[in-house]
Design a protein around this motif. Structure first.
Motif, PDB file in Angstrom:
ATOM      1  N   ALA A  22     -18.599  13.965  96.643  1.00 11.10           N
ATOM      2  CA  ALA A  22     -17.093  14.294  96.295  1.00 11.10           C
ATOM      3  C   ALA A  22     -16.545  13.280  95.565  1.00 11.10           C
ATOM      4  CB  ALA A  22     -16.468  14.835  97.629  1.00 11.10           C
ATOM      5  N   ARG A  23     -16.577  12.039  95.771  1.00 12.25           N
ATOM      6  CA  ARG A  23     -15.742  11.079  95.255  1.00 12.25           C
ATOM      7  C   ARG A  23     -16.356  10.691  93.894  1.00 12.25           C
ATOM      8  NH1 ARG A  23     -14.309   5.811  98.451  1.00 12.25           N
ATOM      9  NH2 ARG A  23     -14.131   7.048 100.332  1.00 12.25           N
ATOM     10  N   LEU A  27     -14.724  11.281  89.999  1.00 15.30           N
ATOM     11  CA  LEU A  27     -14.467  10.009  89.117  1.00 15.30           C
ATOM     12  C   LEU A  27     -15.652   9.944  87.998  1.00 15.30           C
ATOM     13  CD1 LEU A  27     -13.898   7.072  92.003  1.00 15.30           C
ATOM     14  CD2 LEU A  27     -12.372   8.145  90.590  1.00 15.30           C
ATOM     15  N   ASN A  28     -16.593  11.049  88.159  1.00 12.50           N
ATOM     16  CA  ASN A  28     -17.555  10.997  87.050  1.00 12.50           C
ATOM     17  C   ASN A  28     -18.393   9.969  86.809  1.00 12.50           C
ATOM     18  OD1 ASN A  28     -18.946  12.653  85.020  1.00 12.50           O
ATOM     19  ND2 ASN A  28     -17.757  11.331  83.456  1.00 12.50           N
ATOM     20  N   ARG A  29     -18.742   9.434  88.056  1.00 17.81           N
ATOM     21  CA  ARG A  29     -19.721   8.209  88.464  1.00 17.81           C
ATOM     22  C   ARG A  29     -21.117   8.718  88.837  1.00 17.81           C
ATOM     23  NH1 ARG A  29     -16.365   3.774  89.868  1.00 17.81           N
ATOM     24  NH2 ARG A  29     -18.356   2.327  89.679  1.00 17.81           N
ATOM     25  N   THR A  30     -21.949   7.788  88.638  1.00 20.92           N
ATOM     26  CA  THR A  30     -23.421   8.072  89.053  1.00 20.92           C
ATOM     27  C   THR A  30     -24.003   6.798  89.843  1.00 20.92           C
ATOM     28  OG1 THR A  30     -24.347   7.081  86.892  1.00 20.92           O
ATOM     29  CG2 THR A  30     -23.669   9.562  86.935  1.00 20.92           C
ATOM     30  N   VAL A  31     -24.887   7.409  90.629  1.00 23.11           N
ATOM     31  CA  VAL A  31     -25.731   6.397  91.658  1.00 23.11           C
ATOM     32  C   VAL A  31     -27.110   6.558  91.604  1.00 23.11           C
ATOM     33  CG1 VAL A  31     -23.608   6.359  93.227  1.00 23.11           C
ATOM     34  CG2 VAL A  31     -25.352   7.819  93.493  1.00 23.11           C
ATOM     35  N   LEU A 167     -16.310   3.264  94.555  1.00 23.72           N
ATOM     36  CA  LEU A 167     -15.818   4.397  93.872  1.00 23.72           C
ATOM     37  C   LEU A 167     -14.420   4.183  94.263  1.00 23.72           C
ATOM     38  CD1 LEU A 167     -18.455   7.000  94.778  1.00 23.72           C
ATOM     39  CD2 LEU A 167     -18.162   5.792  92.713  1.00 23.72           C
ATOM     40  N   VAL A 168     -13.675   3.262  93.914  1.00 28.88           N
ATOM     41  CA  VAL A 168     -12.286   2.980  94.258  1.00 28.88           C
ATOM     42  C   VAL A 168     -11.416   3.192  93.056  1.00 28.88           C
ATOM     43  CG1 VAL A 168     -12.633   1.696  96.466  1.00 28.88           C
ATOM     44  CG2 VAL A 168     -12.494   0.611  94.330  1.00 28.88           C
TER      45      VAL A 168
END
Length: 168
Positions: A22-23, A27-31, A167-168
């Motif tokens: 969700a977070r 934030l449109n971030r990838t892992v 993810l902050v």
């Protein structure tokens, strides 16, 4: 008691993975992941959440030293000098995953889940986790109690916590 611990850890992993997806989506971030003793549990946990395809770039289960070298680019010198279960290897695994999958953040897990393995300095339950982001790479060492399944689940939960912390 071990079954109850496994159940609680499994539930915690699912909750953390849901929060991560969700977070990271917001934030449109990838892992991505690089896993040894967890053998894909971290990426599998993330993938179990609807919407994971927008977040999870991939995961590499690199159980042997040869595959750590070939797939993730872990240095043979690092493996010879520090072993596969070390801060240095965890950091190189995380860097390799972030590079391989072109993700914003990557986590790695390498350790002794048991019941065999371990050393006097790093007994069974010792797990090294690496975290790679654009600003740098860190690692930490944790000692988890319980059965092999519990150690692997606890390491998975901690890896998810580390990713969430980016993810902050």
């Amino acid at each position: 008691m071990d079954e109850e611990l496994q159940e609680n850890l499994s539930r915690r992993c699912h909750e953390l993975a849901g929060e991560l997806v969700a977070r990271a989506s917001a934030l449109n971030r990838t892992v991505s992941t690089a896993e040894s003793c967890t053998a894909g549990m971290v990426s599998s946990c993330i993938a179990s959440i609807s919407g994971a395809s927008s977040v999870l770039m991939g995961g590499a289960a690199t159980y042997t030293e040869e595959i750590k070298e070939r797939v993730l680019g872990v240095s043979p010198d690092t493996l010879a000098r520090s072993t596969a279960v070390s801060h240095e290897t965890a950091r190189e695994m995380a860097d390799g995953s972030r590079r391989l999958f072109c993700s914003d953040a990557a986590v790695s897990v390498t350790g002794y889940a048991g019941p065999g393995g371990g050393t006097p300095a790093d007994p069974v339950g010792t797990v090294y986790l690496g975290l790679s982001i654009a600003s740098g790479t860190t690692s930490e060492c944790r000692h988890f109690e319980g059965s092999r399944a519990c150690v692997r689940l606890a390491a998975t939960a901690r890896a998810l916590e580390l990713l969430l912390g980016t993810l902050v």
